[in-house]
Design a protein around this motif. Structure first.
Motif, PDB file in Angstrom:
ATOM      1  N   TYR B 171      10.961 -32.176   6.718  1.00  0.00           N
ATOM      2  CA  TYR B 171       9.466 -32.281   6.849  1.00  0.00           C
ATOM      3  C   TYR B 171       9.071 -33.714   6.670  1.00  0.00           C
ATOM      4  CZ  TYR B 171       8.851 -32.446   1.879  1.00  0.00           C
ATOM      5  OH  TYR B 171       9.061 -32.786   0.559  1.00  0.00           O
ATOM      6  N   HIS B 177       1.805 -40.469  11.484  1.00  0.00           N
ATOM      7  CA  HIS B 177       0.773 -41.064  11.785  1.00  0.00           C
ATOM      8  C   HIS B 177       1.264 -42.015  12.908  1.00  0.00           C
ATOM      9  CE1 HIS B 177       2.156 -43.759   8.565  1.00  0.00           C
ATOM     10  NE2 HIS B 177       1.400 -42.946   7.748  1.00  0.00           N
ATOM     11  N   TYR B 183       8.867 -42.984   8.189  1.00  0.00           N
ATOM     12  CA  TYR B 183       9.154 -43.706   6.849  1.00  0.00           C
ATOM     13  C   TYR B 183      10.871 -43.899   6.573  1.00  0.00           C
ATOM     14  CZ  TYR B 183       4.476 -42.352   5.676  1.00  0.00           C
ATOM     15  OH  TYR B 183       3.335 -42.115   5.780  1.00  0.00           O
ATOM     16  N   PHE B 212      -5.660 -50.388  -3.540  1.00  0.00           N
ATOM     17  CA  PHE B 212      -4.460 -50.154  -4.467  1.00  0.00           C
ATOM     18  C   PHE B 212      -4.744 -50.664  -5.919  1.00  0.00           C
ATOM     19  CE2 PHE B 212      -2.917 -50.012  -0.170  1.00  0.00           C
ATOM     20  CZ  PHE B 212      -2.226 -48.647  -0.041  1.00  0.00           C
ATOM     21  N   GLY B 234       5.735 -40.629  -3.921  1.00  0.00           N
ATOM     22  CA  GLY B 234       5.218 -41.018  -2.891  1.00  0.00           C
ATOM     23  C   GLY B 234       4.774 -42.204  -2.460  1.00  0.00           C
ATOM     24  N   ALA B 258      10.656 -40.830  -0.484  1.00  0.00           N
ATOM     25  CA  ALA B 258      11.787 -40.337   0.206  1.00  0.00           C
ATOM     26  C   ALA B 258      12.567 -41.255   1.007  1.00  0.00           C
ATOM     27  CB  ALA B 258      11.468 -39.235   1.214  1.00  0.00           C
ATOM     28  N   MET B 262      11.091 -47.995   2.607  1.00  0.00           N
ATOM     29  CA  MET B 262       9.740 -47.957   1.903  1.00  0.00           C
ATOM     30  C   MET B 262      10.102 -48.422   0.468  1.00  0.00           C
ATOM     31  SD  MET B 262       7.939 -46.671   4.163  1.00  0.00           S
ATOM     32  CE  MET B 262       6.502 -46.655   3.470  1.00  0.00           C
ATOM     33  N   LEU B 283      13.412 -37.717  -4.172  1.00  0.00           N
ATOM     34  CA  LEU B 283      12.326 -36.796  -3.694  1.00  0.00           C
ATOM     35  C   LEU B 283      11.593 -36.158  -4.861  1.00  0.00           C
ATOM     36  CD1 LEU B 283      14.447 -34.205  -1.505  1.00  0.00           C
ATOM     37  CD2 LEU B 283      13.070 -36.235  -0.725  1.00  0.00           C
ATOM     38  N   ALA B 284      10.157 -35.976  -4.388  1.00  0.00           N
ATOM     39  CA  ALA B 284       9.166 -35.744  -5.344  1.00  0.00           C
ATOM     40  C   ALA B 284       9.378 -34.254  -6.141  1.00  0.00           C
ATOM     41  CB  ALA B 284       7.619 -35.578  -4.862  1.00  0.00           C
ATOM     42  N   GLU B 285      10.360 -33.554  -5.185  1.00  0.00           N
ATOM     43  CA  GLU B 285      10.473 -32.200  -5.622  1.00  0.00           C
ATOM     44  C   GLU B 285      11.724 -32.142  -6.762  1.00  0.00           C
ATOM     45  OE1 GLU B 285      10.121 -33.428  -2.417  1.00  0.00           O
ATOM     46  OE2 GLU B 285      10.285 -31.434  -1.353  1.00  0.00           O
ATOM     47  N   TYR B 300      -0.667 -40.783  -4.402  1.00  0.00           N
ATOM     48  CA  TYR B 300      -1.858 -41.420  -3.441  1.00  0.00           C
ATOM     49  C   TYR B 300      -1.383 -41.053  -1.891  1.00  0.00           C
ATOM     50  CZ  TYR B 300      -5.046 -44.139  -0.961  1.00  0.00           C
ATOM     51  OH  TYR B 300      -5.884 -44.520   0.068  1.00  0.00           O
ATOM     52  N   LEU B 301      -2.098 -39.934  -1.450  1.00  0.00           N
ATOM     53  CA  LEU B 301      -1.789 -39.678   0.060  1.00  0.00           C
ATOM     54  C   LEU B 301      -0.320 -39.002   0.075  1.00  0.00           C
ATOM     55  CD1 LEU B 301      -3.443 -42.688   1.820  1.00  0.00           C
ATOM     56  CD2 LEU B 301      -4.399 -40.548   1.407  1.00  0.00           C
ATOM     57  N   HIS B 304      -0.715 -34.492   1.624  1.00  0.00           N
ATOM     58  CA  HIS B 304      -1.092 -34.158   2.800  1.00  0.00           C
ATOM     59  C   HIS B 304       0.107 -34.241   3.794  1.00  0.00           C
ATOM     60  CE1 HIS B 304      -1.733 -38.375   3.838  1.00  0.00           C
ATOM     61  NE2 HIS B 304      -1.547 -37.889   5.196  1.00  0.00           N
ATOM     62  N   GLU B 305       0.992 -35.059   3.595  1.00  0.00           N
ATOM     63  CA  GLU B 305       2.416 -35.149   4.312  1.00  0.00           C
ATOM     64  C   GLU B 305       3.396 -34.221   3.786  1.00  0.00           C
ATOM     65  OE1 GLU B 305       2.932 -39.493   4.869  1.00  0.00           O
ATOM     66  OE2 GLU B 305       1.081 -39.468   5.909  1.00  0.00           O
ATOM     67  N   VAL B 306       3.159 -33.423   2.953  1.00  0.00           N
ATOM     68  CA  VAL B 306       4.226 -32.389   2.743  1.00  0.00           C
ATOM     69  C   VAL B 306       3.846 -30.828   2.920  1.00  0.00           C
ATOM     70  CG1 VAL B 306       4.993 -33.888   0.631  1.00  0.00           C
ATOM     71  CG2 VAL B 306       3.788 -31.879   0.381  1.00  0.00           C
TER      72      VAL B 306
HETATM   73  C1  SAM Z   1       0.977 -41.608   3.597  1.00  0.00           C
HETATM   74  S1  SAM Z   1       2.355 -42.165   2.741  1.00  0.00           S
HETATM   75  C2  SAM Z   1       1.349 -42.914   1.400  1.00  0.00           C
HETATM   76  C3  SAM Z   1       2.332 -44.010   0.716  1.00  0.00           C
HETATM   77  C4  SAM Z   1       1.479 -44.941  -0.544  1.00  0.00           C
HETATM   78  N1  SAM Z   1       1.345 -43.872  -1.690  1.00  0.00           N
HETATM   79  C5  SAM Z   1       0.344 -45.443   0.070  1.00  0.00           C
HETATM   80  O1  SAM Z   1      -0.554 -45.055   0.048  1.00  0.00           O
HETATM   81  O2  SAM Z   1       0.749 -46.460   0.691  1.00  0.00           O
HETATM   82  C6  SAM Z   1       3.349 -40.949   2.183  1.00  0.00           C
HETATM   83  C7  SAM Z   1       4.627 -41.264   1.337  1.00  0.00           C
HETATM   84  O3  SAM Z   1       5.275 -40.292   0.755  1.00  0.00           O
HETATM   85  C8  SAM Z   1       6.526 -39.954   1.169  1.00  0.00           C
HETATM   86  N2  SAM Z   1       6.973 -38.691   1.015  1.00  0.00           N
HETATM   87  C9  SAM Z   1       6.817 -37.600   1.704  1.00  0.00           C
HETATM   88  N3  SAM Z   1       7.451 -36.407   1.293  1.00  0.00           N
HETATM   89  C10 SAM Z   1       8.194 -36.911   0.169  1.00  0.00           C
HETATM   90  C11 SAM Z   1       8.773 -36.167  -0.911  1.00  0.00           C
HETATM   91  N4  SAM Z   1       8.906 -35.041  -0.933  1.00  0.00           N
HETATM   92  N5  SAM Z   1       9.346 -36.933  -2.072  1.00  0.00           N
HETATM   93  C12 SAM Z   1       9.007 -38.368  -1.906  1.00  0.00           C
HETATM   94  N6  SAM Z   1       8.238 -39.088  -1.086  1.00  0.00           N
HETATM   95  C13 SAM Z   1       7.858 -38.205  -0.148  1.00  0.00           C
HETATM   96  C14 SAM Z   1       6.694 -40.757   2.334  1.00  0.00           C
HETATM   97  O4  SAM Z   1       8.138 -41.229   2.867  1.00  0.00           O
HETATM   98  C15 SAM Z   1       5.804 -41.597   2.344  1.00  0.00           C
HETATM   99  O5  SAM Z   1       6.145 -42.901   2.094  1.00  0.00           O
END
Ligand code: SAM
Lengths: 119, 404
Positions: B171, B177, B183, B212, B234, B258, B262, B283-285, B300-301, B304-306
């Protein structure tokens, strides 16, 4: 993982490719492609205008123009505001045709009056 | 040849020295809290926060993408567009209010309206233009940008942990986007995210990382005022991570993500700003920090991406690494569970949401929208605080307190 051309580490990983480049939203792929190219032209046009604005600024100051200066020039906060307004006008007058309400024109010529246009 | 970046770097270094000096002089105060006005930054702060392309034309192409996205966005939501949409829906015998029709069907219905179709075409083309022209800037000089990162990979201030062999759940590896390579799949993903997206996406409101800086400045502190350690989950290009360090110079600040490219860029940029921040590809988990380590965890954001199952793993992890009394600061798009932001479920709103999900590749955003986020927080033991604060996104942010 590594950049294949240079063998330098890139810390990348395999990814899942999206299919967004294939989408067609208008009557056919040609129209979609034309719109994308049209947008690209708009961007090139704006880049030229911005360059001309920098050139004019240095010319107005009576300078011999060093291309490196043009390249490095950062608009002042005031210029940022006016340039952005100019960009937004350019975008509006070029592309706003796309926002028009459309309808099939049929039947008699319209007869209803509307107020005269403001100067 | 004058380099745009060199000129800026000179003043950036000067400004960074000021930040460090303030931090050092009061090293005995763990919770030193520096006020920065995001929208009235000094020239030094602006020089520090700016991301400018090397070439005037690259910058101008991005300026166009930004202006165009802004115009298209305003117009899409504007009054004229609404009138056309409503007339169109009525002509089809459809309601202009809340509908039970599915997202995809709403999108397909709306495509029959010519200005909607044109707007979607242009929205997609403008997004592609933004990514493509930014990619060309970095991929046009790959050795140069790789070398810049290689120079800072192993130097401080701060640190960088890359884990090239780590398992990335599927995922996380989509072209989210519509960013080419996502990423994880492009060596310059972090640069592109900062230099293109955060400039164009925020439509002239983030030329100096204002968004930011505001996020970090708005973060509430734990009741006892102690802020020793902060985790930014993230963290992407590390922009909010760095902003936390600017606000709390004495705190130990971590950003994890992840995406290797980045955090690699995040560290490069933190070195340019002379900020002692720690970036890690994790990883965040599974953050690998000890229990109760952090005073503040922010995202921040991210959510919605997990996926929903991943969110159900991440939430207890956040709770675990926070100390009793610690604050979880969540800021993302609205979900049905946030009473402060009612969600629009009209044909038009659903059509736009489908565009974002399917055509902009946001695979998990609909699941997130329909998940009750505050309930998820409570389920992991948080007290949920929905107070509307002076936050950059005001009503969107949700705060969780780990009970003492
Ligand atoms: C929309 S971006 C936001 C980045 C930053 N916070 C910003 O707003 O500029 C989401 C980020 O979450 C990271 N990400 C997604 N799933 C993740 C996970 N399980 N653990 C760590 N990072 C994760 C992605 O790699 C990505 O860089």
């Amino acid at each position: 993982m590594a950049d294949r051309k240079s063998n330098r580490p890139t810390y990348t990983a395999d990814y899942i490719k999206g299919d967004f480049e294939k989408a067609v939203y208008l009557d056919n792929a040609h129209t979609d492609n034309l719109m994308t190219a049209f947008l690209g032209l708009g961007a090139e046009h704006w880049a030229l205008r911005r360059r001309v604005m920098v050139l004019e600024k240095f010319m107005a100051e009576g300078n011999v123009i060093d291309p490196a200066l043009v390249e490095a020039y950062e608009p002042t906060p005031e210029e940022k505001v006016t340039w952005e307004a100019e960009r937004d006008d350019f975008i509006e007058r070029t592309f706003s045709v796309l926002t028009r309400a459309t309808n099939t024109v049929s039947g008699p010529v319209p007869t209803g009056k509307v107020p005269a246009r403001e100067p | 040849m004058l380099s745009r970046r060199t000129i800026l770097a000179t003043s950036a270094a000067a400004a960074a020295a000021v930040v460090t000096a303030a931090g050092t002089s009061q090293a005995s105060t763990p919770s030193l809290d520096i006020k920065i006005d995001p929208y009235n930054q000094t020239a030094e702060q602006k020089a520090l926060h700016t991301a400018r392309f090397e070439k005037l034309d690259q910058e101008s192409l991005m300026s166009f993408a930004e202006g165009f996205k802004s115009w298209n966005g305003k117009d899409l939501a504007g009054r004229g567009q609404r009138r056309i949409t409503n007339a169109f829906l009525r002509s089809k015998g459809l309601t202009i209010g809340r509908t039970e029709i599915g997202y995809e069907e709403c999108f397909n219905l709306m495509l029959d309206e010519p200005s909607f179709a044109a707007k979607i075409r242009f929205n997609r083309s403008a997004q592609a233009l933004m990514w493509d022209r930014a990619l060309r800037a970095f991929h046009g000089e790959p050795d140069r940008y790789l070398a810049l990162m290689e120079e800072t990979d192993n130097t401080g201030p701060g640190s960088l942990e890359l884990n090239p062999g780590m398992h990335l759940p599927d995922y996380t590896v989509h072209e989210i986007h519509a960013q080419p390579g996502g990423y994880v799949g492009d060596p310059f993903a972090g640069w592109i995210y900062h230099w293109a997206l955060t400039q164009a996406f925020y439509q002239a409101r983030n030329q100096y990382d204002e968004v930011f800086t505001a996020i970090a400045q708005d973060c509430p502190k734990p009741d006892d005022g102690q802020v020793r350690r902060i985790l930014d989950l993230g963290c992407g290009s590390g922009l909010s991570t760095m902003a936390y360090k600017e606000r709390f110079p004495n705190a130990e600040v971590w950003g994890i993500d992840a995406g290797g490219p980045m955090v690699r860029y995040g560290h490069y940029e933190a070195v340019q700003r002379n900020l002692d921040v720690h970036f890690a590809q994790r990883l965040a988990e599974d953050t690998r920090f000890p229990d109760g380590y952090f005073d503040i965890v922010s995202d921040y954001l991210l959510f919605h991406e997990v996926t929903v199952p991943a969110a159900q793993k991440i939430m207890p992890e956040i709770h675990r690494v926070l100390r009793p009394g610690g604050v979880f600061y969540h800021d993302d798009s609205p979900t049905i569970g946030n009473p402060n932001v009612p969600m629009s479920l009209t044909v038009y709103a659903k059509a736009r949401a489908w565009e974002d999900h399917r055509h902009n590749i946001e695979p998990w955003i609909l699941g997130y929208r329909h998940a009750d986020f505050p309930a998820l927080m409570r389920g992991s033991g948080f007290e949920v605080d929905l107070t509307i604060r002076q936050n950059v996104h005001r009503k969107r942010a949700i705060f969780g307190i780990k009970p003492a």
